[in-house]
Motif scaffolding. Structure first.
Motif, PDB file in Angstrom:
ATOM      1  N   SER A  48      -7.607  -7.532   4.913  1.00 14.91           N
ATOM      2  CA  SER A  48      -6.359  -7.630   4.170  1.00 14.91           C
ATOM      3  C   SER A  48      -6.482  -8.531   2.941  1.00 14.91           C
ATOM      4  O   SER A  48      -5.695  -8.431   1.995  1.00 14.91           O
TER       5      SER A  48
ATOM      6  N   LEU B 273      -5.432  -4.494   7.016  1.00 18.79           N
ATOM      7  CA  LEU B 273      -6.453  -3.504   6.724  1.00 18.79           C
ATOM      8  C   LEU B 273      -7.777  -3.931   7.339  1.00 18.79           C
ATOM      9  O   LEU B 273      -8.108  -5.123   7.374  1.00 18.79           O
TER      10      LEU B 273
ATOM     11  N   ILE C 135      -5.382  -1.098  -1.151  1.00 22.48           N
ATOM     12  CA  ILE C 135      -4.776  -2.293  -0.558  1.00 22.48           C
ATOM     13  C   ILE C 135      -3.328  -2.434  -1.023  1.00 22.48           C
ATOM     14  O   ILE C 135      -2.436  -2.789  -0.244  1.00 22.48           O
TER      15      ILE C 135
END
Length: 245
Positions: A241, A131, A123
């Motif tokens: 995310s 993401l 990340i």
């Protein structure tokens, strides 16, 4: 098990297996793949993009419209890594950051998502990207089918807005309402397709999709699947995310 339903769109050229998600979204197919606590979704307000995969033999396309000839730029660029050595994952994944991706898809063995497994470091490689991904029962890369691996696909859209959304799932009975909550977070007049991944246990996947259809209607392509854990059906993970769930 995977089922696909065509939605009356023109046929598209064959695509590399690693880009099934892009192909399905572009062709308007619905696909469920046996890939906690949350369902993740991404929405595309446009789909007039060119999907390219660079190979030694040139470029391959999937469901393409040519980019604008005025600027000569590619409408969409994709790079991918598939790795089984956890020690080299962060360096390999961060090399994709040069693409400046808008969206990063991650599919990996469940061990990758536990604390210290590598997801947090990944990340950190993409602070400006959305993401999306999940744990699996085997990973599909352009090189073929793998196990106990991590497959990261970085996608750079030039003219497409990506909208992330996350919905908590209280229990299986909450599946349809969770789908509605996801859909309401994504709903927009220019929304063109949705990619969603849910946990693989204590969820009704059909009800999740039905809840999204309640809000978005039947004409919008919805693709995605449920997370896996190598067939154990005990604990699965989704990635967004905001982190791992």
């Amino acid at each position: 098990v995977e089922t696909q339903q065509r939605r009356g769109v023109p046929p598209v050229p064959p695509c590399p297996p690693a880009f099934e998600q892009a192909r399905d979204a572009c062709a308007g197919r619905r696909a469920w793949q046996a890939a906690s606590g949350r369902s993740r979704a991404i929405g595309w307000p446009r789909r007039s993009e060119v999907f390219r995969h660079a190979t030694n033999r040139g470029s391959r396309r999937c469901g393409a419209r040519e980019p604008d000839a005025t600027n000569g730029s590619k409408a969409l660029r994709i790079e991918q890594i598939a790795i089984q050595d956890p020690g080299g994952l962060t360096q390999a994944a961060c090399s994709l950051a040069a693409l400046e991706p808008n969206l990063v898809l991650v599919f990996a063995t469940p061990d990758f998502f536990v604390p210290g497994g590598g997801a947090e470091a990944l990340i950190g490689c993409f602070p400006k990207a959305d993401l999306l991904g999940c744990s699996t029962a085997g990973e599909i890369a352009n090189s073929g089918v793998m196990e106990q691996s991590v497959v990261v696909t970085a996608i750079r859209f030039e003219r497409t807005r990506v909208i992330p959304a996350t919905a908590d799932l209280a229990d299986m009975a909450d599946s349809r309402n969770a789908g509605r909550r996801l859909a309401k977070a994504l709903a927009a007049p220019d929304l063109r397709t949705v990619l969603v991944f849910g946990q693989g246990v204590a969820i009704n996947g059909s009800a999740l999709v039905e809840g999204m259809i309640d809000v978005l209607g039947t004409n919008l392509p919805i693709t995605g699947g449920l997370a896996g854990d190598n067939g154990a059906f005990v604990r699965t993970f989704t990635l967004g995310s905001t982190g791992v769930s």
